[in-house]
Design a protein around this motif. Structure first.
Motif, mmCIF file in Angstrom:
data_model
loop_
_atom_site.group_PDB
_atom_site.id
_atom_site.type_symbol
_atom_site.label_atom_id
_atom_site.label_comp_id
_atom_site.label_asym_id
_atom_site.label_seq_id
_atom_site.Cartn_x
_atom_site.Cartn_y
_atom_site.Cartn_z
ATOM 1 N N LEU A 153 0.914 -1.217 0.112
ATOM 2 C CA LEU A 153 0.080 0.044 0.076
ATOM 3 C C LEU A 153 0.761 1.229 0.102
ATOM 4 O O LEU A 153 0.419 2.189 -0.723
ATOM 5 N N LEU A 154 1.924 1.218 0.744
ATOM 6 C CA LEU A 154 2.913 2.366 0.919
ATOM 7 C C LEU A 154 3.544 2.518 -0.392
ATOM 8 O O LEU A 154 3.848 3.872 -0.731
ATOM 9 N N SER A 155 3.992 1.542 -0.993
ATOM 10 C CA SER A 155 4.803 1.610 -2.251
ATOM 11 C C SER A 155 3.845 1.971 -3.344
ATOM 12 O O SER A 155 4.479 2.728 -4.466
ATOM 13 N N GLN A 156 2.620 1.921 -3.061
ATOM 14 C CA GLN A 156 1.676 2.337 -4.169
ATOM 15 C C GLN A 156 1.224 3.914 -4.004
ATOM 16 O O GLN A 156 0.265 4.452 -4.747
ATOM 17 N N GLY A 157 1.592 4.746 -3.090
ATOM 18 C CA GLY A 157 1.412 6.090 -2.733
ATOM 19 C C GLY A 157 0.630 6.245 -1.413
ATOM 20 O O GLY A 157 0.010 7.509 -1.335
ATOM 21 N N ALA A 158 0.064 5.322 -1.118
ATOM 22 C CA ALA A 158 -0.810 5.490 0.296
ATOM 23 C C ALA A 158 0.093 5.999 1.268
ATOM 24 O O ALA A 158 1.079 5.822 1.369
ATOM 25 N N GLN A 159 -0.666 7.061 2.176
ATOM 26 C CA GLN A 159 0.240 7.571 3.226
ATOM 27 C C GLN A 159 -0.188 6.892 4.694
ATOM 28 O O GLN A 159 -1.394 6.534 4.753
ATOM 29 N N TRP A 160 0.507 6.801 5.427
ATOM 30 C CA TRP A 160 0.367 6.212 6.857
ATOM 31 C C TRP A 160 -0.971 6.980 7.652
ATOM 32 O O TRP A 160 -1.809 6.304 7.995
ATOM 33 N N LYS A 161 -0.888 8.290 7.218
ATOM 34 C CA LYS A 161 -1.932 8.982 7.987
ATOM 35 C C LYS A 161 -3.393 8.762 7.201
ATOM 36 O O LYS A 161 -4.393 8.382 8.097
ATOM 37 N N GLU A 162 -3.492 8.407 6.248
ATOM 38 C CA GLU A 162 -4.713 7.944 5.487
ATOM 39 C C GLU A 162 -5.174 6.465 5.828
ATOM 40 O O GLU A 162 -6.167 6.318 6.189
ATOM 41 N N ILE A 163 -3.995 5.667 5.976
ATOM 42 C CA ILE A 163 -4.458 4.304 6.426
ATOM 43 C C ILE A 163 -4.816 4.280 7.666
ATOM 44 O O ILE A 163 -6.060 3.689 8.033
ATOM 45 N N LEU A 164 -4.117 4.916 8.605
ATOM 46 C CA LEU A 164 -4.719 5.023 10.210
ATOM 47 C C LEU A 164 -6.074 5.492 10.403
ATOM 48 O O LEU A 164 -6.690 5.064 11.027
ATOM 49 N N LEU A 165 -6.211 6.768 9.765
ATOM 50 C CA LEU A 165 -7.640 7.540 9.956
ATOM 51 C C LEU A 165 -8.509 6.707 9.134
ATOM 52 O O LEU A 165 -9.704 6.807 10.009
ATOM 53 N N GLY A 166 -8.294 6.040 7.968
ATOM 54 C CA GLY A 166 -9.396 5.537 7.649
ATOM 55 C C GLY A 166 -9.952 4.100 8.324
ATOM 56 O O GLY A 166 -11.067 3.964 8.396
ATOM 57 N N LYS A 167 -8.935 3.347 8.944
ATOM 58 C CA LYS A 167 -9.161 2.135 9.577
ATOM 59 C C LYS A 167 -9.855 2.704 10.996
ATOM 60 O O LYS A 167 -10.780 2.101 11.542
#
Length: 482
Positions: free
Chosen positions: A164-178
């Motif tokens: 996910l991170l290699s495809q351009g996703a950000q940690w903040k987006e991942i954590l906030l979304g979950k």
């Protein structure tokens, strides 16, 4: 940070949750517990209020059924005050089961509030009663921890995060979304309780003079929304910082045990140790000593009241109390009641101050413990906290004092000056006077008082929400995919 990505990760979390059979089993169990708690709470509210209203009515009938009688005898005949359950007590029982709900009111004596549910229980009550508040404070956090403990750490273990991170996703987006996804699941469990409570407020048998129930409901459930938001973010944060799913689960269970059991119990024990309370016997003895020291209105040789009599006779220019234009016995009882009530209030306020200090030790832990914060908010706005109980005591004491002094005024006005006792059927007043004195009516403490009592918990939860999202932002900069 892209809003679309946050929504995407939230939907992905929800899809994964509802693709498992566990969520449906948890929902079913929680719904059954909610149904049981709702039925129990509503039934208890209706039955208890019906019983207390009936006993209040009988006490009033007994009072009004008295024949012509000497007022001082009526002052000792007394009456009863019953504490009514407030509408939202069907949601949160608070400490109501451990405090009394009825008190006998008579002249010269301030009796304790009796007949608590705990006094008639088998001892199992100390383990708690299943209420909707208990489900939200104790059970739902465990469910959220169970659903969220592996959300991030499992994706780290299987390599999904790295992709996910290699495809351009950000940690903040991942954590906030979950975190938002888990929060949506929390609201799904929360919704039936909100619906049941709203239906009760609309269709339940609620006194029409309780007009702030909806305001209390709104603030109460906004508090729970904040609490669930904190739990959701906390679950994701622990999952992010843990090296394995097992460690994440153990950490969350440890947090639950610490904040639900260990901290509250320890704070309670520390409060009791720091601010010990006197026994009931020593409290009553201290009041009686002060009353005797100040002046005993029932003692004809009491120095204080002998001086009072001399001053009254001097003012009216007479030699004997039988020559006064009013009944001196009623005058003495009025002054004695004023003195004893003042001294009792002084000791009672001192005792309440000790209880307040004890409770503050636990209450201040809300700053560090969101479980305590939401519990304090819940009890304050449902009227089932210690302040609500004290408010009932104050209302009952005010009524008792007014009743005693009204009977003293009747004695002063209608009983002859030469009458020195209440014996016989001649020295009486007409029974119509009993009906003129209003019945006791317990009223809920003002909304402003509840807001003040819950203010620390409210600010604590707001602080926890802010701290949680700031912490999530910090983790997004420090988290690692491997």
């Amino acid at each position: 940070m892209k809003k679309g990505n946050i929504v995407l990760f939230m939907k992905h979390f929800l899809k994964n949750v509802f693709n498992t059979k566990v969520i449906y089993a948890l929902l079913a169990i929680f719904m059954l517990l909610t149904a049981y708690a709702a039925v129990s709470g509503i039934t208890n509210y209706a039955q208890q209020n019906a019983i207390r209203l009936e006993h209040q009515r009988k006490a009033r009938q007994s009072w009004e059924a008295n024949p012509d009688k000497h007022p001082h005898r009526m002052a000792h005949f007394g009456s009863f005050a019953f504490r009514m359950k407030q509408p939202l007590s069907m949601f949160d029982y608070g400490i109501e089961s451990f405090t009394g709900n009825a008190v006998f009111l008579e002249a010269h004596r301030q009796n304790s509030v009796n007949f608590s549910d705990a006094g008639f229980s088998t001892g199992t009550l100390r383990f708690g009663e299943l209420s909707m508040a208990m489900l939200l404070q104790l059970v739902l956090p465990l469910i959220l921890f169970f659903l969220g403990f592996s959300v991030v750490v499992s994706e780290r273990e299987n390599g999904t995060l790295k992709i996910l991170l290699s495809q351009g996703a950000q940690w903040k987006e991942i954590l906030l979304g979950k975190a938002l996804g888990l929060f949506v699941v929390a609201l799904l469990f929360f919704a039936p309780i909100v619906l049941v409570t709203m239906l009760f407020l609309v269709f339940g048998d609620i006194p029409t003079d309780i007009g702030d129930s909806w305001q209390r409901f709104l603030v109460l459930f906004l508090g729970y929304v904040l609490f669930l938001m904190v739990l959701s973010v906390l679950s994701i944060a622990v999952s992010t910082t843990s090296r394995s799913a097992k460690n994440a689960l153990l950490t969350l269970l440890g947090i639950w045990l610490l904040m639900v059991v260990l901290v509250p119990k320890t704070a309670q024990a520390v409060g009791n140790a720091l601010y010990p309370t006197p026994s009931k016997l020593s409290f009553q003895s201290a009041v009686e000593r002060d009353v005797i020291k100040k002046g005993d209105s029932h003692n004809p040789d009491d120095p204080y009241f002998n001086r009072l009599k001399d001053s009254v006779l001097t003012v009216h220019g007479v030699d004997s109390v039988t020559q006064l234009p009013f009944n001196y016995g009623g005058f003495v009882m009025r002054e004695g009641e004023k003195t004893s009530a003042h001294l009792y209030k002084k000791h009672h306020d001192s005792l309440l101050n000790i209880y307040e200090k004890q409770n503050n030790v636990s209450r201040y832990t809300a700053v560090l413990n969101p479980f305590v914060a939401v519990k304090n908010i819940s009890m304050a706005f449902t009227g089932t906290d210690f302040k609500g109980y004290v408010d009932f005591q104050d209302q009952a004491e005010t009524y008792r004092y007014q009743l005693a002094q009204e009977m003293n005024e009747l004695q002063i006005e209608y009983i002859g000056a030469g009458v020195k006792n209440s014996e016989g059927k001649v020295n009486v007043v007409e029974h119509e006077h009993w009906e003129e004195f209003p019945d006791f009516e317990h009223r809920m403490q003002p909304l402003q008082s509840s807001v003040k009592e819950a203010s620390l918990g409210i600010f604590s939860l707001l602080g926890w929400v802010l701290f949680s999202f700031l912490g999530l932002g910090y983790l997004s900069k420090k988290a690692k995919a491997l």
